[in-house]
Design an enzyme around this catalytic site. Structure first.
Site, PDB file in Angstrom:
ATOM      1  N   PRO A   1       0.791  -1.224   0.000  1.00  0.00           N
ATOM      2  CA  PRO A   1       0.000   0.000   0.000  1.00  0.00           C
ATOM      3  C   PRO A   1       0.829   1.282   0.000  1.00  0.00           C
ATOM      4  O   PRO A   1       1.891   1.342   0.628  1.00  0.00           O
ATOM      5  CB  PRO A   1      -0.812  -0.093   1.300  1.00  0.00           C
ATOM      6  CG  PRO A   1      -0.130  -1.111   2.132  1.00  0.00           C
ATOM      7  CD  PRO A   1       0.523  -2.063   1.177  1.00  0.00           C
ATOM      8  N   ASN A   2       0.296   2.235  -0.717  1.00  0.00           N
ATOM      9  CA  ASN A   2       0.819   3.610  -0.822  1.00  0.00           C
ATOM     10  C   ASN A   2       2.069   3.722  -1.683  1.00  0.00           C
ATOM     11  O   ASN A   2       2.504   4.838  -1.983  1.00  0.00           O
ATOM     12  CB  ASN A   2       1.073   4.212   0.582  1.00  0.00           C
ATOM     13  CG  ASN A   2      -0.189   4.247   1.410  1.00  0.00           C
ATOM     14  OD1 ASN A   2      -1.195   4.804   0.965  1.00  0.00           O
ATOM     15  ND2 ASN A   2      -0.187   3.630   2.567  1.00  0.00           N
TER      16      ASN A   2
ATOM     17  N   ARG B   1       4.995  10.870  -2.512  1.00  0.00           N
ATOM     18  CA  ARG B   1       4.655  10.712  -1.109  1.00  0.00           C
ATOM     19  C   ARG B   1       5.902  10.879  -0.242  1.00  0.00           C
ATOM     20  O   ARG B   1       6.887  10.178  -0.450  1.00  0.00           O
ATOM     21  CB  ARG B   1       4.088   9.299  -0.955  1.00  0.00           C
ATOM     22  CG  ARG B   1       4.004   8.753   0.411  1.00  0.00           C
ATOM     23  CD  ARG B   1       4.026   7.223   0.330  1.00  0.00           C
ATOM     24  NE  ARG B   1       3.805   6.640   1.627  1.00  0.00           N
ATOM     25  CZ  ARG B   1       4.217   5.435   1.990  1.00  0.00           C
ATOM     26  NH1 ARG B   1       4.844   4.660   1.116  1.00  0.00           N
ATOM     27  NH2 ARG B   1       3.987   4.983   3.171  1.00  0.00           N
TER      28      ARG B   1
ATOM     29  N   TYR C   1      11.189   8.925   1.143  1.00  0.00           N
ATOM     30  CA  TYR C   1      11.201   7.885   0.109  1.00  0.00           C
ATOM     31  C   TYR C   1      11.842   8.322  -1.218  1.00  0.00           C
ATOM     32  O   TYR C   1      12.022   7.492  -2.105  1.00  0.00           O
ATOM     33  CB  TYR C   1       9.770   7.391  -0.146  1.00  0.00           C
ATOM     34  CG  TYR C   1       9.130   6.790   1.098  1.00  0.00           C
ATOM     35  CD1 TYR C   1       9.626   5.617   1.662  1.00  0.00           C
ATOM     36  CD2 TYR C   1       8.038   7.400   1.724  1.00  0.00           C
ATOM     37  CE1 TYR C   1       9.065   5.068   2.811  1.00  0.00           C
ATOM     38  CE2 TYR C   1       7.460   6.862   2.878  1.00  0.00           C
ATOM     39  CZ  TYR C   1       7.986   5.693   3.409  1.00  0.00           C
ATOM     40  OH  TYR C   1       7.430   5.158   4.547  1.00  0.00           O
TER      41      TYR C   1
ATOM     42  N   ASN D   1       8.336  -5.337  -1.078  1.00  0.00           N
ATOM     43  CA  ASN D   1       8.203  -4.219  -0.143  1.00  0.00           C
ATOM     44  C   ASN D   1       6.727  -4.176   0.243  1.00  0.00           C
ATOM     45  O   ASN D   1       5.909  -3.619  -0.490  1.00  0.00           O
ATOM     46  CB  ASN D   1       8.629  -2.906  -0.790  1.00  0.00           C
ATOM     47  CG  ASN D   1       8.527  -1.759   0.218  1.00  0.00           C
ATOM     48  OD1 ASN D   1       7.968  -1.919   1.316  1.00  0.00           O
ATOM     49  ND2 ASN D   1       9.058  -0.607  -0.139  1.00  0.00           N
TER      50      ASN D   1
ATOM     51  N   ALA E   1       3.196  -0.895   4.782  1.00  0.00           N
ATOM     52  CA  ALA E   1       2.745  -1.035   6.173  1.00  0.00           C
ATOM     53  C   ALA E   1       2.277  -2.456   6.500  1.00  0.00           C
ATOM     54  O   ALA E   1       2.244  -2.831   7.683  1.00  0.00           O
ATOM     55  CB  ALA E   1       1.639  -0.025   6.449  1.00  0.00           C
TER      56      ALA E   1
ATOM     57  N   GLU F   1      13.133  -9.111   1.399  1.00  0.00           N
ATOM     58  CA  GLU F   1      12.280  -8.022   1.897  1.00  0.00           C
ATOM     59  C   GLU F   1      13.031  -6.712   1.676  1.00  0.00           C
ATOM     60  O   GLU F   1      14.221  -6.622   1.979  1.00  0.00           O
ATOM     61  CB  GLU F   1      12.041  -8.269   3.396  1.00  0.00           C
ATOM     62  CG  GLU F   1      11.230  -7.207   4.087  1.00  0.00           C
ATOM     63  CD  GLU F   1      11.071  -7.527   5.584  1.00  0.00           C
ATOM     64  OE1 GLU F   1      11.392  -8.668   6.019  1.00  0.00           O
ATOM     65  OE2 GLU F   1      10.643  -6.623   6.317  1.00  0.00           O
TER      66      GLU F   1
ATOM     67  N   HIS G   1      12.892  -2.452   2.094  1.00  0.00           N
ATOM     68  CA  HIS G   1      12.313  -1.177   2.554  1.00  0.00           C
ATOM     69  C   HIS G   1      13.192  -0.044   2.075  1.00  0.00           C
ATOM     70  O   HIS G   1      14.426  -0.103   2.247  1.00  0.00           O
ATOM     71  CB  HIS G   1      12.199  -1.143   4.079  1.00  0.00           C
ATOM     72  CG  HIS G   1      11.356  -2.262   4.591  1.00  0.00           C
ATOM     73  ND1 HIS G   1       9.989  -2.258   4.448  1.00  0.00           N
ATOM     74  CD2 HIS G   1      11.684  -3.433   5.180  1.00  0.00           C
ATOM     75  CE1 HIS G   1       9.518  -3.393   4.939  1.00  0.00           C
ATOM     76  NE2 HIS G   1      10.520  -4.115   5.383  1.00  0.00           N
TER      77      HIS G   1
ATOM     78  N   ARG H   1      13.142   4.569  12.553  1.00  0.00           N
ATOM     79  CA  ARG H   1      11.846   5.254  12.584  1.00  0.00           C
ATOM     80  C   ARG H   1      11.019   4.807  13.797  1.00  0.00           C
ATOM     81  O   ARG H   1      11.579   4.295  14.762  1.00  0.00           O
ATOM     82  CB  ARG H   1      11.135   5.009  11.239  1.00  0.00           C
ATOM     83  CG  ARG H   1      11.951   5.527  10.059  1.00  0.00           C
ATOM     84  CD  ARG H   1      11.265   5.320   8.737  1.00  0.00           C
ATOM     85  NE  ARG H   1      10.016   6.072   8.650  1.00  0.00           N
ATOM     86  CZ  ARG H   1       9.089   5.876   7.693  1.00  0.00           C
ATOM     87  NH1 ARG H   1       9.315   4.953   6.752  1.00  0.00           N
ATOM     88  NH2 ARG H   1       7.991   6.586   7.671  1.00  0.00           N
TER      89      ARG H   1
HETATM   90  C1  DQA Z   1       8.357   1.065   3.853  1.00  0.00           C
HETATM   91  C2  DQA Z   1       8.399   1.237   5.377  1.00  0.00           C
HETATM   92  C3  DQA Z   1       7.043   0.952   5.988  1.00  0.00           C
HETATM   93  O1  DQA Z   1       7.107   1.119   7.411  1.00  0.00           O
HETATM   94  C4  DQA Z   1       6.022   1.920   5.440  1.00  0.00           C
HETATM   95  O2  DQA Z   1       4.744   1.635   5.961  1.00  0.00           O
HETATM   96  C5  DQA Z   1       5.991   1.950   3.958  1.00  0.00           C
HETATM   97  C6  DQA Z   1       7.261   1.902   3.223  1.00  0.00           C
HETATM   98  C7  DQA Z   1       9.692   1.449   3.174  1.00  0.00           C
HETATM   99  O3  DQA Z   1       9.835   1.138   2.002  1.00  0.00           O
HETATM  100  O4  DQA Z   1      10.547   2.084   3.801  1.00  0.00           O
HETATM  101  O5  DQA Z   1       4.945   2.109   3.343  1.00  0.00           O
HETATM  102  O6  DQA Z   1       8.126  -0.317   3.577  1.00  0.00           O
END
Ligand code: DQA
Length: 148
Positions: free
Chosen positions: A11-12, A19, A24, A75, A78, A99, A101, A108
């Site tokens: 998501p997002n 964003r 990011y 990735n 959340a 994985e 990020h 964080r």
């Molecule tokens: C994320 C880190 C997550 O905590 C966050 O909710 C994201 C992006 C990252 O790529 O740093 O949406 O996965």
């Protein structure tokens, strides 16, 4: 044997580039796909990038990967911190899983420090920006190539 690597985004991440760019960055998922495709091509692999804001769609795509992909870079956004269901789906996938990020989640909020996905992941990238995806793809190519 498949030479296709799935790059799954939760998501997002469709908003990548717009964003919270201070966290990011300004690159988009299209940039990520192009850069990862170039890395994979050097090693004789291909990539297919997916993004969904819906947990069930991420799970369905992992199920699809069981038949079509040799490895997964994920990735989960959340969902990393909440989703036993995505963990279970990844546990049903046999190839390597990395994985990824973009941000350093350990720097964080405390709720980002725990990952369900890390219980399955063969490796974890955090804080390498979008370059982390390329490094993750490179690692999947190495693992898969070493198995032959
Ligand atoms: C994320 C880190 C997550 O905590 C966050 O909710 C994201 C992006 C990252 O790529 O740093 O949406 O996965």
């Amino acid at each position: 044997m498949s030479k296709l690597i799935y790059i799954l985004n939760g998501p997002n991440l469709n908003l990548l580039g717009q964003r919270q760019p201070e966290i990011y960055g300004y690159d988009t998922l299209a940039d990520v796909e192009r850069n990862c495709a170039a890395v994979a091509a050097e090693k004789g692999f291909e990539v297919k990038l997916f993004q969904s804001n819906h947990e069930g769609v991420v799970i369905d795509t992992i199920h699809e990967a069981r038949q079509t992909a040799c490895g997964i870079v994920i990735n989960p956004g959340a969902f990393t911190h909440t989703s036993v269901a995505i963990l279970d789906a990844l546990n049903a996938f046999e190839g390597p899983v990395i994985e990824c990020h973009i941000s350093n989640v350990h720097k964080r909020e405390a709720f980002r420090h725990h990952s369900y996905i890390s219980l399955r992941a063969d490796g974890v990238m955090a804080g390498f920006g979008v370059e982390g995806y390329e490094l993750a793809v490179r690692r999947i190519c190495s693992i898969v190539s070493a198995k032959k």
